[in-house]
Design a protein around this motif. Sequence first.
Motif, mmCIF file in Angstrom:
data_model
loop_
_atom_site.group_PDB
_atom_site.id
_atom_site.type_symbol
_atom_site.label_atom_id
_atom_site.label_comp_id
_atom_site.label_asym_id
_atom_site.label_seq_id
_atom_site.Cartn_x
_atom_site.Cartn_y
_atom_site.Cartn_z
ATOM 1 N N UNK A 1 2.189 1.868 -4.481
ATOM 2 C CA UNK A 1 2.956 2.249 -3.297
ATOM 3 C C UNK A 1 4.288 1.522 -3.303
ATOM 4 N N UNK A 2 5.036 1.679 -2.216
ATOM 5 C CA UNK A 2 6.397 1.128 -2.206
ATOM 6 C C UNK A 2 6.416 -0.385 -2.374
ATOM 7 N N UNK A 3 5.375 -1.077 -1.921
ATOM 8 C CA UNK A 3 5.338 -2.536 -2.014
ATOM 9 C C UNK A 3 4.615 -3.075 -3.224
ATOM 10 N N UNK A 4 4.266 -2.236 -4.176
ATOM 11 C CA UNK A 4 3.540 -2.709 -5.360
ATOM 12 C C UNK A 4 4.388 -3.676 -6.174
ATOM 13 N N UNK A 5 3.732 -4.702 -6.705
ATOM 14 C CA UNK A 5 4.461 -5.712 -7.493
ATOM 15 C C UNK A 5 4.845 -5.196 -8.869
ATOM 16 N N UNK A 6 4.158 -4.154 -9.318
ATOM 17 C CA UNK A 6 4.436 -3.551 -10.619
ATOM 18 C C UNK A 6 4.660 -2.061 -10.439
ATOM 19 N N UNK A 7 5.710 -1.485 -10.988
ATOM 20 C CA UNK A 7 5.871 -0.031 -10.916
ATOM 21 C C UNK A 7 4.696 0.658 -11.599
#
Length: 427
Positions: A201-207
């Motif tokens: 999601x938008x806040x994920x630490x990894x794309x």
Amino acid sequence: MAWLCGALALGTLGTTTVRAEPPPRLATRVFGYIPYWTASKKTWDYQGLTDIALFSVGASDTGTLTSTTFWRSSQARTLIDDAHRHGIKVELAVTNFDPASLHTLLTSPAAVDTLIAALVKEALVTQPGDGLSIDFEGLRGSDRGPLVDFIRKLRSAMKAKKVDSQLSLATPAVDWNSAYDYAALATASDTLFIMGYGYHWSGSSTPGPGAPLACGSPWGNYCLSKTVAEYLSAVGPSQRHKIVLGLPLYGYDYPADTDKIGAKSLGTGSAVLYSTAREQVKSRRYEPVSQSAWYVYTDAKSVLHQVWYDDEESLGRKIDYIVEQKLGGVGFWALGYEDESAWTLIQRKLALPSPPPPSPIPLPTPPSIDSPPPQMDSVAEIQGCSLTMTARTATPSATSWVPLGLLLTLASMRRRPHQASAHRVGD
């Protein structure tokens, strides 16, 4: 008699009736949400849909409705009428994403009764809808039972108002709080629409992919196939047909530190639509574990970006999986985010061939004018639009069917002296 047959099919002579087109012939259900902010786009193809949900009205903790403007608008009525002309069912989506508000609502008998009465009227009377889609998110584990009780009571009230109304629930890809009793909710409703997105999601630490098909390296232990397995284990084979797997028509654009899988996100990801990503991509990449498309670009400030999204290939693989698993259908969030290629894909993957035209029914050979007319029984049989009579010929053991038009012609002819008398129609 062709004019009479047509009139009987319409129901009343002299009345103009607008016929709905037959529903689309698809191998499985295709269920799409239309939010108010995309309603004017009309990018969707009704031939590729079986169900839509108009999004949304809100449910307060006291059971009153909020944000009803879109549903009550002429724009919504046009969407409903267009869908019905194509044989497509329309549901009203109902939302509440506040855990505290949901707890207050579901544990108050008065609030539940108020909400049910309001929803039945709104969805089935205020507009000529076909049902409801309940989207309650963030539910606490303690409200697991109250949600099931609410759904049971709501469906009972809906069926009392409109026996063929339908009730669906938007349910999570991962039930972090063990708040959703999948088996009981499937029994109490008509459809569980799995929101099969948001794994990244938008806040994920990894794309990464929003809807990875398979688990494992490099994406970890959460994926669509695991979600579906958990649902099927809970609901059992008899309710498999109630599972609709929702897929995203959007992805995320992340600022990243490298162009490699496993890069670090340098900020919050921003949503990118299916149609936009397909227009922007210059050098498309494909990740086979998640079955997801992605690409990399550098912006005007020399910041590198990774964009993860679904396109025709990735959606096609996930649709294949849905069919292989014999689920009840495929769903999409949200219509208006796509372009024509999505509907070409649906037709290619799910459209059934049109049935062959029926073979013509041979007409009976009319008797010779010089032969004695048959004696007619006074018994007529109407089956649909077919009006037939039993005819007794001069040979007592022989029977045949005589069309009504021929019968009326024979009855109107002068009797000849050598002919046996025949009963008139109705004698």
